[in-house]
Scaffold this active site. Structure first.
Site, mmCIF file in Angstrom:
data_model
loop_
_atom_site.group_PDB
_atom_site.id
_atom_site.type_symbol
_atom_site.label_atom_id
_atom_site.label_comp_id
_atom_site.label_asym_id
_atom_site.label_seq_id
_atom_site.Cartn_x
_atom_site.Cartn_y
_atom_site.Cartn_z
ATOM 1 N N SER A 67 0.824 -1.217 0.000
ATOM 2 C CA SER A 67 0.000 0.000 0.000
ATOM 3 C C SER A 67 0.856 1.265 0.000
ATOM 4 O O SER A 67 0.306 2.374 -0.009
ATOM 5 C CB SER A 67 -0.908 0.016 1.240
ATOM 6 O OG SER A 67 -0.140 0.072 2.427
ATOM 7 N N TYR A 68 2.176 1.136 0.006
ATOM 8 C CA TYR A 68 3.044 2.313 0.059
ATOM 9 C C TYR A 68 3.083 3.010 -1.298
ATOM 10 O O TYR A 68 3.513 2.437 -2.301
ATOM 11 C CB TYR A 68 4.456 1.924 0.488
ATOM 12 C CG TYR A 68 4.587 1.645 1.967
ATOM 13 C CD1 TYR A 68 3.522 1.825 2.843
ATOM 14 C CD2 TYR A 68 5.788 1.203 2.498
ATOM 15 C CE1 TYR A 68 3.649 1.566 4.190
ATOM 16 C CE2 TYR A 68 5.933 0.939 3.853
ATOM 17 C CZ TYR A 68 4.853 1.121 4.697
ATOM 18 O OH TYR A 68 4.987 0.871 6.032
ATOM 19 N N GLY A 69 2.632 4.257 -1.300
ATOM 20 C CA GLY A 69 2.473 5.028 -2.524
ATOM 21 C C GLY A 69 1.034 5.515 -2.581
ATOM 22 O O GLY A 69 0.099 4.734 -2.373
#
Length: 377
Positions: free
Chosen positions: A73-75
């Site tokens: 989920s990073y971004g």
């Protein structure tokens, strides 16, 4: 302040895996995050230079390995998964791929309702990183607080990732002692190695040490005189009814053979020594800092004092404190200069008196870091 010989922070093993890594690791939350960290694609070359500066051997005898944390989920927005893409590319192009031990966290999205959906998410993460297998696949958080019906699928899904040889071990994040013991038992019975558990941890977020700190504070704050054994037991039970059998998270990790990892050890930068009430970061962090910084002066004062005596940065002292409490620490990485400053937290150890002084100052701070809403009991 006279200095005694330093005692180095030794590498730590990730659970029962064969991976021994330095006690300082690096997180990629900022990579691709425009909202909180102001990411721009133009910065990718600098990010790669920072990554290379960490894993490039300092000499032919340098055999160190470093843990890198990321998540699917990073971004933000269309950049979701960008951190995995960048980390995978940097690792491939570095020439020292085996020095980077990678763990990715799978978000517990409401749409992931089966074990197969988490296994598929792991396959997608591997595709973004250009790999066939990763060292650790983790649950980004427990579903217990908000979607408890999803928890069995999460546990099964990570086990499936290991059984399908997509990951060499599994991990958790934001699991408290109770939930940690439950999932550890499930995976152990299934023959799945549970390597790590991540938790928010800093001088401003000491939840993982709660039971130990409680015992210390009680010992310092109350006492008795001329009490016999029977009366002593009665008053002790009265003072500590809810906590006499309490177990801190790090204590639970040690009991289970799970390596604790502390994230946000600089409290989003509050403990980096770079900010004050006249110098705030842009965006949401600035609003948070404005509320906490006024009460932070005593702690920052002690951090600066120790930093000057040690010839280290304030950030290095704050990171070293976390290591002294038994955690593998992951900190952000955006530039080679920032990486070098944070790496200076390795190779030495705070004295017990310095640790205690920092903790006394931290207890005076009126407002601590905001706790992660997904943290379980």
């Amino acid at each position: 302040m006279a200095l005694l010989p330093n005692l180095a922070q030794p590498p730590v093993r990730l659970g029962c895996t064969p991976f021994n890594v330095e006690r300082l690791g690096f997180g990629t939350w900022a990579w691709g995050n425009k909202l909180l960290w102001g990411y721009e694609p133009d910065a990718d070359l600098m990010l790669q230079a920072a990554f290379d500066s960490v894993i490039q051997p300092s000499s032919p005898l340098d055999r160190r390995r470093f843990f890198f944390d990321t998540g699917d989920s990073y971004g933000t927005g269309a950049l979701e998964g960008q951190a995995e893409r960048l980390l995978g590319r940097f690792r491939r192009e570095s020439g020292w791929a085996t020095r980077a031990v990678i763990g990715t966290k799978l978000a517990v999205y409401p749409t992931r309702l089966t074990g197969a959906s988490f296994e598929e998410a792991c396959r997608s993460s591997l595709a973004r990183m250009g790999r066939k297998r990763m060292e650790v696949v983790q649950a980004h958080w427990s579903a217990t607080n908000f979607q408890p019906w999803q928890e069995p699928a999460l546990w099964d899904g990570l086990a499936r990732c290991y059984e399908a040889e997509l990951a060499e071990s599994v991990g958790t994040s934001n699991f408290g002692p109770e939930q940690l013991m439950k999932v550890n038992t499930y995976w152990r019975d299934r023959g799945v190695p549970h390597a790590i558990n991540q938790v928010q941890f800093s001088l401003l977020s000491t939840l993982p040490l709660e039971a130990a700190f409680l015992r210390a504070e009680l010992a310092e704050s109350v006492g008795t005189s001329n009490f016999g054994p029977e009366q002593l037991m009665k008053v002790n039970t009265y003072w500590r009814p809810a906590h006499r059998d309490s177990c801190g998270l790090f204590e639970a990790c040690a009991e289970l053979g799970v390596t604790p990892i502390g994230y946000s050890p600089l409290a989003l930068g509050l403990l980096s020594g770079k900010y004050d009430e006249q110098n705030l970061p842009a965006g949401p962090r600035g609003l948070l800092f404005k509320q906490i910084l006024p009460g932070l002066a005593p702690l920052l004062g002690v951090l600066n004092e120790v930093a000057r005596a040690r010839g280290k940065s304030v950030a290095a002292v704050a990171l070293n404190w976390c290591m002294c409490k038994g955690a593998l620490v992951i900190v952000g990485i955006k530039t080679p200069q920032q990486a070098a400053e944070n790496l200076s937290a390795l190779g030495w150890r705070l004295r017990d008196a310095e640790v205690e002084e920092l903790e006394r100052a931290a207890r005076t701070v009126p407002r601590k870091a905001t706790q992660n809403v997904f943290q379980t009991k």
